[in-house]
Write a protein that holds these residues in place. Sequence first.
Motif, short mmCIF file in Angstrom:
data_model
loop_
_atom_site.label_atom_id
_atom_site.label_comp_id
_atom_site.label_asym_id
_atom_site.label_seq_id
_atom_site.Cartn_x
_atom_site.Cartn_y
_atom_site.Cartn_z
N THR A 1 -7.98 10.57 -5.38
CA THR A 1 -8.00 9.66 -4.20
C THR A 1 -9.39 10.04 -3.31
OG1 THR A 1 -6.80 11.37 -2.79
CG2 THR A 1 -5.58 9.71 -3.83
N SER B 1 -5.71 10.80 3.83
CA SER B 1 -4.56 9.78 3.97
C SER B 1 -3.29 10.22 4.36
CB SER B 1 -4.30 9.44 2.40
OG SER B 1 -5.17 8.65 1.88
N ASN C 1 -6.77 4.78 2.93
CA ASN C 1 -6.49 5.18 1.57
C ASN C 1 -7.84 5.33 0.86
OD1 ASN C 1 -7.99 2.44 0.74
ND2 ASN C 1 -5.93 1.54 1.32
N ASP D 1 0.91 -0.99 -0.25
CA ASP D 1 -0.13 0.06 0.22
C ASP D 1 0.75 1.25 -0.01
OD1 ASP D 1 -3.04 1.02 1.12
OD2 ASP D 1 -1.52 2.12 1.92
N ASN E 1 0.46 4.21 1.13
CA ASN E 1 0.47 4.90 2.39
C ASN E 1 1.21 4.10 3.58
OD1 ASN E 1 -1.31 7.08 1.63
ND2 ASN E 1 -2.80 5.61 1.71
#
Length: 293
Positions: free
Chosen positions: A207, A119, A160, A57, A59
């Motif tokens: 996002t 995020s 996310n 991921d 993040n």
Amino acid sequence: MNRKEKGTKPVLAVCYDFDKTLSPDDMQAQGYIQSVGYDVNNFWQEANGLAADNEMDNNLAYMYKMVVEAEGNFVFNKKALMDYGAKVTLFEGVEEWFDRINRYGEENGVLVEHYIISSGLKEMIEGTSIARAGAFEKIYASSFYFNERGVAKWPAQVVNYTNKTQFLFRISKGVLDVNDDGVNEYFAPENIRVPFRNMVYIGDSDTDIPCMKLINSYGGHAIGVYNPRTKDKTKVRNMINDSRIRYFAAADYCENSELDVLLKNIILKTAAYEVLENKSIADRMDAKTNTAK
């Protein structure tokens, strides 16, 4: 558990992304990245490369890299993150925005609440002047687990673009704690604290699309914002062409700006809808009573 009950006033929940929505740049690029000796673009390239190489991921990758790069430079604890957050620049008018919008809501019979769904890092957002002033009902963002010495060791929460939508359901039902499974319980429509039609989502990029799409689908208000200095409307124009957002405006939070007027009109619409809905309910009850006679 932190749960909110439905009250007598309609609630308008205004949800914000943070980076490039309330602030002109990524929060990590406003002090932290420079302090570990990195060029901003190189830092993000390496973090994104780490994610790509390990099916990770994005993040989680940047959070891991933040921990690693802090070693030998400073103690990576909550205070350090909040101190970096205190240095984050905000768009013009943000400092005064929340109190002004709250007052306008109160004057028109609407309780306005503000939420962050980001995020970015919760600890850094908590260090900003607006968070310290109590602007937000709840901050949903990525965060760290801190050990007994207060040092960040592991991600505690990762937010996310796909899991952002869960927080809209939490806000809608008043089930605010991230570990409260009550968010999955059935709520009758009349018990929903904040219907999606009474939600606003303000964001700037792809996002934010899942949240924007969800809110739009149920009659809420998705707003795309762009940097008023660069005046680059490419992203928001694409989002409105793809029906991701209903409106777009410059991220100018000053009084009488386009965004200010837009949100005040949404408050008025929320108040008017409540009057009409109460009238409809009263009329249906009257009709049932008289039919029974």
